[in-house]
Design an enzyme around this catalytic site. Structure first.
Site, PDB file in Angstrom:
ATOM      1  N   ASP A   8       5.724   2.632 -10.031  1.00  0.00           N
ATOM      2  CA  ASP A   8       4.869   2.231  -8.914  1.00  0.00           C
ATOM      3  C   ASP A   8       5.582   2.592  -7.616  1.00  0.00           C
ATOM      4  O   ASP A   8       6.817   2.688  -7.570  1.00  0.00           O
ATOM      5  CB  ASP A   8       4.588   0.723  -8.957  1.00  0.00           C
ATOM      6  N   GLU A  10       5.454   1.976  -3.123  1.00  0.00           N
ATOM      7  CA  GLU A  10       4.885   1.390  -1.912  1.00  0.00           C
ATOM      8  C   GLU A  10       5.070   2.428  -0.808  1.00  0.00           C
ATOM      9  O   GLU A  10       6.043   3.194  -0.821  1.00  0.00           O
ATOM     10  CB  GLU A  10       5.565   0.073  -1.539  1.00  0.00           C
ATOM     11  N   GLU A  53      -0.297  -2.807   9.564  1.00  0.00           N
ATOM     12  CA  GLU A  53      -1.232  -3.085   8.474  1.00  0.00           C
ATOM     13  C   GLU A  53      -0.613  -2.806   7.106  1.00  0.00           C
ATOM     14  O   GLU A  53      -0.925  -3.475   6.128  1.00  0.00           O
ATOM     15  CB  GLU A  53      -2.526  -2.280   8.643  1.00  0.00           C
ATOM     16  N   HIS A 151       2.396  -7.011  -2.207  1.00  0.00           N
ATOM     17  CA  HIS A 151       2.640  -5.900  -3.117  1.00  0.00           C
ATOM     18  C   HIS A 151       4.126  -5.584  -3.098  1.00  0.00           C
ATOM     19  O   HIS A 151       4.744  -5.487  -2.032  1.00  0.00           O
ATOM     20  CB  HIS A 151       1.838  -4.669  -2.708  1.00  0.00           C
ATOM     21  N   ASP A 156       5.331  -5.371  -9.342  1.00  0.00           N
ATOM     22  CA  ASP A 156       4.091  -4.788  -9.860  1.00  0.00           C
ATOM     23  C   ASP A 156       4.343  -4.028 -11.156  1.00  0.00           C
ATOM     24  O   ASP A 156       3.504  -4.039 -12.069  1.00  0.00           O
ATOM     25  CB  ASP A 156       3.457  -3.860  -8.821  1.00  0.00           C
TER      26      ASP A 156
END
Length: 224
Positions: A8, A10, A53, A151, A156
């Site tokens: 995963d 980010e 954001e 997250h 995750d």
């Protein structure tokens, strides 16, 4: 026994083509579709700002990433860890897109899309017309989500490992791991500690989506 890598990322945003970068990579080794305990994890200096954001999603700010290695500095270590084995991710096209953009920028060979295993595609095939986000699948399979306040690539990955085992058949999937000499394999699946039955009540929109899906089937057996 088959080896694969569940991973995963980010990022600073949604599109590497517009300059967004990877800020975190996590990867777990699976053997026989079960976690072995070996992992790869790093934070990365994206060499750019981190929009507010994006920080609200994963919790990282630009200050958190200052002094961390740049992608080019960890690329070889990541490639050595994943080897040539299948790569599993949830909404894998997103992660492959970002990783390949970073690898290309670093002058490295990109990941072959033929290696991609997308658990989102697997979930949509198994649960058509239902929510199939990682959160939704964790709730469906009784995987504890209490630690997932933002997250986080490593968390995750651990959650997705539990989900992936369930998508592949659950606890019984490990029954073939007994060695010929009678000794247990070092790869064992214990399942989520707080497993519980979750009764899913579909919304009217989900029921309508399901009805539309069924209407498109040719002679479904349950209507005879």
């Amino acid at each position: 026994m088959k080896r694969s890598i569940l991973f995963d990322t980010e990022t600073t945003g949604l599109d590497p083509a517009t300059g967004d970068r990877v800020i975190e990579i996590a990867a777990l080794e699976l053997v026989g579709d079960l976690p072995t305990g070996r992992s790869f994890h790093t934070l990365i200096d994206p060499e750019r700002d981190v929009p507010e954001e994006a920080s609200r999603v994963h919790g990282f700010t630009r200050a958190d990433l200052e002094g961390k290695p740049k992608f080019a500095e960890i690329a070889d270590e990541f490639l050595a860890f994943v080897g040539d084995d299948p790569l599993i991710a949830h909404n894998a096209r997103f992660d492959f897109g970002f990783m390949n953009a970073e690898l290309k920028r670093a002058g490295k060979e990109t990941l072959d899309m033929e290696r991609m295993v997308d658990t989102l595609d697997m979930a949509r095939e198994r649960f058509p017309g239902m929510p199939n986000s990682l959160d939704a699948l964790c709730r469906r399979f009784g995987v504890d989500l209490s630690a997932r306040t933002t997250h986080n690539a490593l968390l995750d990955c651990k959650l997705l490992a539990d989900v992936y085992v369930e998508l592949m058949g659950g606890r019984q999937h490990g029954l073939g791991l007994m060695a010929e000499d009678g000794q247990l394999s070092s790869v064992m699946y214990e399942g989520p500690v707080n497993r519980k039955v979750v009764r899913v009540q579909p919304t009217p929109q989900e029921l309508a989506a399901h009805a539309a899906f069924v209407a498109g089937l040719k002679e479904p057996v349950w209507e005879h």
